[in-house]
Write a protein that holds these residues in place. Structure first.
Motif, mmCIF file in Angstrom:
data_model
loop_
_atom_site.group_PDB
_atom_site.id
_atom_site.type_symbol
_atom_site.label_atom_id
_atom_site.label_comp_id
_atom_site.label_asym_id
_atom_site.label_seq_id
_atom_site.Cartn_x
_atom_site.Cartn_y
_atom_site.Cartn_z
ATOM 1 N N LEU A 65 -3.101 14.229 28.418
ATOM 2 C CA LEU A 65 -3.244 14.197 29.869
ATOM 3 C C LEU A 65 -3.550 12.778 30.370
ATOM 4 C CD1 LEU A 65 -3.041 16.487 31.939
ATOM 5 C CD2 LEU A 65 -5.528 16.542 32.025
ATOM 6 N N VAL A 66 -4.490 12.107 29.686
ATOM 7 C CA VAL A 66 -4.867 10.738 30.080
ATOM 8 C C VAL A 66 -3.651 9.811 29.925
ATOM 9 C CG1 VAL A 66 -6.325 8.757 29.484
ATOM 10 C CG2 VAL A 66 -7.307 11.057 29.530
ATOM 11 N N THR A 67 -2.941 9.978 28.778
ATOM 12 C CA THR A 67 -1.772 9.122 28.541
ATOM 13 C C THR A 67 -0.732 9.305 29.651
ATOM 14 O OG1 THR A 67 -2.127 9.603 26.213
ATOM 15 C CG2 THR A 67 -0.118 8.407 26.758
ATOM 16 N N VAL A 68 -0.497 10.591 30.035
ATOM 17 C CA VAL A 68 0.503 10.862 31.075
ATOM 18 C C VAL A 68 0.098 10.194 32.393
ATOM 19 C CG1 VAL A 68 1.481 12.701 32.510
ATOM 20 C CG2 VAL A 68 1.374 12.987 30.055
ATOM 21 N N VAL A 69 -1.208 10.299 32.731
ATOM 22 C CA VAL A 69 -1.683 9.668 33.981
ATOM 23 C C VAL A 69 -1.463 8.163 33.924
ATOM 24 C CG1 VAL A 69 -3.738 9.196 35.384
ATOM 25 C CG2 VAL A 69 -3.347 11.491 34.487
ATOM 26 N N MET A 70 -1.776 7.575 32.767
ATOM 27 C CA MET A 70 -1.629 6.118 32.632
ATOM 28 C C MET A 70 -0.156 5.721 32.760
ATOM 29 S SD MET A 70 -4.528 5.312 29.792
ATOM 30 C CE MET A 70 -3.608 4.139 28.920
ATOM 31 N N TRP A 81 10.542 1.317 33.844
ATOM 32 C CA TRP A 81 10.898 2.660 33.380
ATOM 33 C C TRP A 81 11.333 2.685 31.925
ATOM 34 C CZ3 TRP A 81 15.968 2.991 31.889
ATOM 35 C CH2 TRP A 81 16.829 2.008 32.380
ATOM 36 N N LYS A 82 11.865 1.547 31.422
ATOM 37 C CA LYS A 82 12.330 1.531 30.025
ATOM 38 C C LYS A 82 11.149 1.702 29.072
ATOM 39 C CE LYS A 82 16.479 -1.160 30.432
ATOM 40 N NZ LYS A 82 17.031 -2.468 30.417
ATOM 41 N N LEU A 83 10.074 0.926 29.356
ATOM 42 C CA LEU A 83 8.910 0.982 28.482
ATOM 43 C C LEU A 83 8.317 2.395 28.499
ATOM 44 C CD1 LEU A 83 7.021 -0.699 26.690
ATOM 45 C CD2 LEU A 83 5.571 -1.013 28.688
ATOM 46 N N VAL A 84 8.236 2.983 29.697
ATOM 47 C CA VAL A 84 7.669 4.335 29.823
ATOM 48 C C VAL A 84 8.520 5.328 29.011
ATOM 49 C CG1 VAL A 84 7.100 6.176 31.445
ATOM 50 C CG2 VAL A 84 6.679 3.801 32.079
ATOM 51 N N ALA A 85 9.843 5.174 29.115
ATOM 52 C CA ALA A 85 10.738 6.076 28.375
ATOM 53 C C ALA A 85 10.517 5.927 26.876
ATOM 54 C CB ALA A 85 12.189 5.775 28.730
ATOM 55 N N HIS A 86 10.372 4.670 26.404
ATOM 56 C CA HIS A 86 10.141 4.432 24.968
ATOM 57 C C HIS A 86 8.834 5.103 24.532
ATOM 58 C CE1 HIS A 86 13.373 1.941 23.553
ATOM 59 N NE2 HIS A 86 13.288 1.121 24.594
ATOM 60 N N ILE A 87 7.770 4.899 25.342
ATOM 61 C CA ILE A 87 6.470 5.462 24.960
ATOM 62 C C ILE A 87 6.571 6.987 24.848
ATOM 63 C CG2 ILE A 87 4.058 5.770 25.684
ATOM 64 C CD1 ILE A 87 4.240 2.968 26.936
ATOM 65 N N LEU A 88 7.246 7.584 25.846
ATOM 66 C CA LEU A 88 7.392 9.051 25.817
ATOM 67 C C LEU A 88 8.170 9.507 24.590
ATOM 68 C CD1 LEU A 88 8.099 9.915 29.552
ATOM 69 C CD2 LEU A 88 6.129 10.607 28.182
ATOM 70 N N LEU A 89 9.232 8.761 24.278
ATOM 71 C CA LEU A 89 10.057 9.151 23.126
ATOM 72 C C LEU A 89 9.295 9.001 21.815
ATOM 73 C CD1 LEU A 89 13.468 7.769 24.359
ATOM 74 C CD2 LEU A 89 13.045 10.106 23.605
ATOM 75 N N MET A 91 6.076 9.165 21.506
ATOM 76 C CA MET A 91 5.106 10.277 21.470
ATOM 77 C C MET A 91 5.775 11.583 21.048
ATOM 78 S SD MET A 91 2.815 9.570 24.861
ATOM 79 C CE MET A 91 2.261 11.237 25.007
ATOM 80 N N GLY A 92 6.945 11.830 21.619
ATOM 81 C CA GLY A 92 7.700 13.044 21.292
ATOM 82 C C GLY A 92 8.051 13.085 19.823
ATOM 83 N N THR A 93 8.474 11.931 19.287
ATOM 84 C CA THR A 93 8.863 11.855 17.879
ATOM 85 C C THR A 93 7.654 12.128 16.977
ATOM 86 O OG1 THR A 93 10.436 10.162 18.533
ATOM 87 C CG2 THR A 93 10.051 10.370 16.176
ATOM 88 N N LEU A 94 6.501 11.510 17.343
ATOM 89 C CA LEU A 94 5.291 11.719 16.541
ATOM 90 C C LEU A 94 4.868 13.191 16.570
ATOM 91 C CD1 LEU A 94 3.220 8.514 17.428
ATOM 92 C CD2 LEU A 94 4.400 9.052 15.277
ATOM 93 N N LEU A 133 19.193 6.018 17.593
ATOM 94 C CA LEU A 133 18.002 5.720 16.800
ATOM 95 C C LEU A 133 16.973 6.858 16.896
ATOM 96 C CD1 LEU A 133 17.164 2.987 15.303
ATOM 97 C CD2 LEU A 133 15.442 2.870 17.112
ATOM 98 N N TYR A 134 16.677 7.261 18.147
ATOM 99 C CA TYR A 134 15.674 8.334 18.313
ATOM 100 C C TYR A 134 16.193 9.658 17.745
ATOM 101 C CZ TYR A 134 12.498 5.455 21.047
ATOM 102 O OH TYR A 134 11.614 4.502 21.421
ATOM 103 N N SER A 135 17.491 9.905 17.867
ATOM 104 C CA SER A 135 18.054 11.146 17.321
ATOM 105 C C SER A 135 17.854 11.178 15.817
ATOM 106 C CB SER A 135 19.554 11.235 17.617
ATOM 107 O OG SER A 135 19.754 11.181 18.985
ATOM 108 N N LEU A 136 18.168 10.042 15.161
ATOM 109 C CA LEU A 136 18.008 9.982 13.705
ATOM 110 C C LEU A 136 16.554 10.162 13.307
ATOM 111 C CD1 LEU A 136 20.389 7.163 12.448
ATOM 112 C CD2 LEU A 136 20.380 9.586 11.832
#
Ligand code: ADP
Length: 610
Positions: A65-70, A81-89, A91-94, A133-136
Motif C-alpha cells: 500500500l505504501v509503495t503504491v502511494v509513493m 511513467w517509464k520508471l513507475v512501469a519498471h518498478i511495478l513490473l 514488483m510483479g515479477t518478484l 525481457l519481462y515475459s522471459l
C-alpha cells in the motif's frame, strides 16, 4: 509540466501534454487509473487482514500500500511513467517468483493470470524489448517450477497457505476486468493514432498539391522570365549591332582626330552595354540549367594567347605589366574542352584583374598539376597586384549582383555578375573557384580543370598561315553570297563589310524572296536572318532544302540571329541550316564560318566517286 504543480496536486493534467503521442498519453492514463484501482484493492485487503490479525499479511499488504502511494505521488509529481512501469513490473515479477517458490509453492490459475498480466502490461507499457525481457523473467521460473513439480521434487519445503474458492473467483474476475480495460484502453489509443496518421497524411497530400501548384507556377514564371530576357536581348542587340558595326566602319574610314575620339567613346559604351546584356543573359541561361560544356579540340596556348591578346593592350594602356605563363608540358598538346567557356571564365577574371589594379602587374598562368596518359589537370590562375579584397567579403563577391562595396560601382562600374557567372560555370564541371587576397596587395583567383588529352602533335608552319591568309582573301572575292535580311540598317552594314572583303552579294528582304532568288540564281552560300516578315528564316531554309536541283538544295546556309534562346542551335540545325552566327556578329567569325562551309562543300564535290 508536472514540476510546476504543487506537491499536493495529484491531478493527471499535471503529467499530460499535447506534445506527447497518443500512445504515451494512454500509458500515463493507464498507470494513473491503474494505481488508483490497486490502491483501493490493496487498501481493502489491508483492512481485512488488520481486522483478522494476520501479522505477516498485514505487513505485506501494508508495504504494498505504501509503495503504491509513493509510486502514485512520484508519477503525478515527476511524470516519469517509464520508471513507475519498471518498478511495478519488477514488483510483479518478484511476487510471481515468491508465489511460485516461497508462498504457495505451486502454479495455479492465479499465477498464470499474474504472468499473463505482466506480459501484456510490459509489452504495452515499455515496448517490444522490455516486453520480451519481462515475459522471459516471468515465464522461465514458472515453467521450471512446473517441470520440477512434475517430478515431485520440492525445492523449498514450506507449507502452502490455503486459498479459498471465493478468493480465486474474485482474482480471476479482477484479472479479466483489468485485461479488458487494458485492451480497450490501448485499442482506443491505437485507433486515435491511426486516425491522427490519416489526418496527417491527408494534410501532407494537400500540402504536396499546393507545393506542386507553386512549383508549376514558379517554373512557368521562370520560363516567362527567360523568354522575356531573350526577346529583350534580341531587341537590344539588333540596334547595338548597328551601332557597333557602324562605329567600326567609321573608324576604318580615316576619321579626323576629334571624330576618332568620339567614335572610340561610342564604341566603348556600345560594347559595354553589350557586355552587360550578355552577362545578364549568360547568368539567366546558367541559372535555368541550359548551359552545357562542349567537348571539342583545343590548343591551350593558342586559346590563352587569343584571350589575353586584347587584354594586354588594355593592361599596357594602364601602365600594367602583363605576364602570360604557360607550362612547357602544355605546349604542343591537343586537349579536349570547351574553348568558349574557358574563354568566358579567364576573360572575366583577367578583365577584373586589370580593372581593379592601378599599378604593378597582372599575371595569367596555366600550369600542369598532374599528367596522365589520357588527361592533364591544368591549374589556371589570374594574379594581380591590385586593390585586393577584404577577407570577410571573399564569399560575397561570388553572389550575383554583388560587389565588394558600394563605392566599387561608383569607381569601377560593373554589374557584379562576372564572378557569379564564373563560379556557376565552374560548378557545372564540379570545380570550385579559389581565391586568396590581401587588401592593398592584390588577389589571386585560381581553379583546377581536368582536360582529356589527344595523343598527337599538330603544328602548322607559320609560312603556311601567311599564305593561307592571302588565299583566303582570294577565295572570298570569288564568292557570291545571298543574304536574307529585312532590317535596313543591318543590310547596309553587311554591304559595307562585303565590299571590304570584295564579296559579291545579293540581298533579299524576306524569306520568300530569298527562296525565289535561290531558285533562279547561283549562290555559293546563304546568310539567313531568322526573324523576317512573310516567311521566316527557318521556313525559308526548309524550302531551299526541298528544291529539286540538288546543288541548290545543298547550298550552305548560315543563320544570323540576335536571339539568345539556348535552344536556337538545335532549332537552326533541325531546320537544315549548317551553322549560325550571333548578332552583333564579329566580322572575323562570320568570315571564318563562311570559308569553312565553302571549303567543306568544295571538298565534298571533289571527292572521287566510288
Ligand atoms: P563586377 O566586376 O561587374 O563588379 P564581378 O562579379 O566580376 O562583378 O566582381 C564582383 C566584385 O568582386 C567586384 O565588384 C570587386 O569588388 C571584387 N573583385 C573581383 N575581382 C577582383 C580583383 N581582381 N581585385 C579586387 N577586387 C575584385
Amino acid at each position: 509540466m508536472s514540476n510546476k504543480a504543487g506537491f499536493l496536486n495529484l491531478s493527471i493534467a499535471n503529467i499530460l501534454s499535447d506534445e506527447q503521442s497518443m500512445l504515451t498519453q494512454a500509458r500515463i492514463r493507464l498507470l494513473f487509473y491503474g494505481l488508483w484501482v490497486v490502491f483501493a484493492c490493496v487498501g481493502a485487503v489491508f483492512l481485512s487482514v488488520l481486522y483478522s490479525h494476520e501479522g505477516a499479511l498485514v505487513a505485506m499488504s501494508g508495504g504494498i500500500l505504501v509503495t503504491v502511494v509513493m509510486l502514485f505521488k512520484y508519477l503525478t509529481w515527476k511524470g516519469d511513467w517509464k520508471l513507475v512501469a519498471h518498478i511495478l513490473l519488477v514488483m510483479g515479477t518478484l511476487l510471481n517468483l515468491a508465489d511460485a517458490f516461497i508462498i504457495f509453492q505451486k502454479i495455479d490459475i492465479i499465477s498464470i493470470q499474474l504472468v499473463l498480466l505482466i506480459i501484456i502490461f510490459s509489452f504495452y507499457m515499455l515496448g517490444q524489448n522490455w516486453g520480451l525481457l519481462y515475459s522471459l523473467a516471468n515465464l522461465s521460473p514458472v515453467l521450471m517450477f512446473m517441470v520440477y513439480t512434475y517430478n515431485n521434487i520440492y525445492i523449498i519445503n514450506i507449507r502452502p497457505v490455503h486459498l479459498d474458492q471465493f478468493t480465486l473467483i474474485l482474482c480471476v474476475l479482477a484479472n479479466f476486468v483489468v485485461m479488458v480495460f487494458i485492451h480497450n484502453h490501448f485499442y482506443n489509443a491505437f485507433l486515435k493514432n491511426i486516425l491522427e496518421l490519416k489526418r496527417t497524411s491527408e494534410e501532407q497530400t494537400r500540402l504536396n498539391e499546393t507545393l506542386e501548384v507553386a512549383i508549376d507556377k514558379a517554373e512557368k514564371s521562370s520560363h516567362a522570365k527567360s523568354e522575356f530576357l531573350s526577346t529583350m536581348s534580341h531587341e537590344i542587340r539588333t540596334p547595338l549591332n548597328a551601332v557597333i558595326g557602324m562605329s567600326n566602319l567609321l573608324m576604318m574610314g580615316n576619321p579626323r582626330k576629334d571624330q576618332e575620339e568620339n567614335l572610340e567613346i561610342l564604341k566603348f559604351s556600345a560594347n559595354n552595354l553589350l557586355a552587360i546584356v550578355n552577362d545578364v543573359l549568360d547568368f539567366n541561361k546558367i541559372e535555368s540549367g541550359k548551359v552545357v560544356f562542349e567537348n571539342i579540340r583545343l590548343d591551350l596556348p593558342e586559346l590563352l594567347n587569343n584571350i589575353c591578346g586584347g587584354q594586354i593592350i588594355k593592361a599596357n594602356e594602364k601602365g600594367l605589366v602583363f605576364k602570360l605563363k604557360i607550362d612547357d608540358v602544355l605546349r604542343n598538346k591537343t586537349l579536349i574542352g570547351d574553348p568558349t567557356r574557358i574563354t568566358q571564365i579567364i576573360f572575366n577574371l583577367v578583365s577584373n584583374a586589370i580593372k581593379f589594379t592601378r599599378q604593378g602587374f597582372v599575371e595569367v598562368k596555366a600550369s600542369c598539376q598532374e599528367q596522365r596518359e589520357d588527361q592533364v589537370t591544368v591549374r589556371f590562375s589570374v594574379r594581380d597586384s591590385g586593390i585586393g579584397i577584404e577577407q570577410d567579403n571573399l564569399k560575397a563577391i561570388f553572389e550575383p549582383f554583388t560587389q565588394e562595396s558600394i563605392t566599387t560601382t561608383r569607381k569601377y562600374g560593373g554589374t557584379g555578375l562576372g564572378l557569379a557567372i564564373v563560379k556557376r560555370l565552374l560548378e557545372l564541371k564540379g570545380i570550385q573557384m579559389q581565391v586568396t587576397s590581401k587588401p592593398g596587395q592584390g588577389s589571386e583567383f585560381w581553379f583546377d580543370m581536368v582536360l582529356p588529352l589527344i595523343n598527337e602533335v599538330a603544328q602548322e608552319p607559320v609560312v603556311a598561315k601567311v599564305k593561307a591568309v592571302s588565299a583566303e582573301e582570294q577565295e572570298m572575292s570569288d564568292l557570291h553570297i545571298l543574304v536574307a535580311e529585312d532590317n535596313m540598317v543591318n543590310t547596309m552594314l553587311m554591304k559595307k563589310f562585303f565590299s571590304k572583303w570584295h564579296v559579291r552579294s545579293t540581298f533579299a528582304e524576306n524569306g520568300e524572296r530569298a527562296v525565289e532568288m535561290m531558285s533562279y540564281g547561283n549562290f555559293d552560300i546563304v546568310l539567313m536572318d531568322l526573324q523576317m516578315p512573310v516567311l521566316n528564316g527557318f521556313d525559308a531554309a526548309m524550302e531551299i532544302r526541298k528544291m529539286a536541283d540538288h546543288q541548290k538544295a545543298a547550298v550552305p546556309i548560315i543563320a544570323l540571329t540576335a536571339s539568345a534562346l539556348t535552344d536556337i542551335r538545335e532549332k537552326v540545325f533541325s531546320a537544315g541550316m549548317n551553322d549560325y552566327v550571333a548578332k552583333p556578329f564579329k566580322p572575323d567569325e562570320l568570315k571564318e564560318k563562311i570559308l569553312k562551309l565553302v571549303h567543306h562543300r568544295s571538298a565534298r564535290r571533289h571527292q572521287p566517286v566510288e
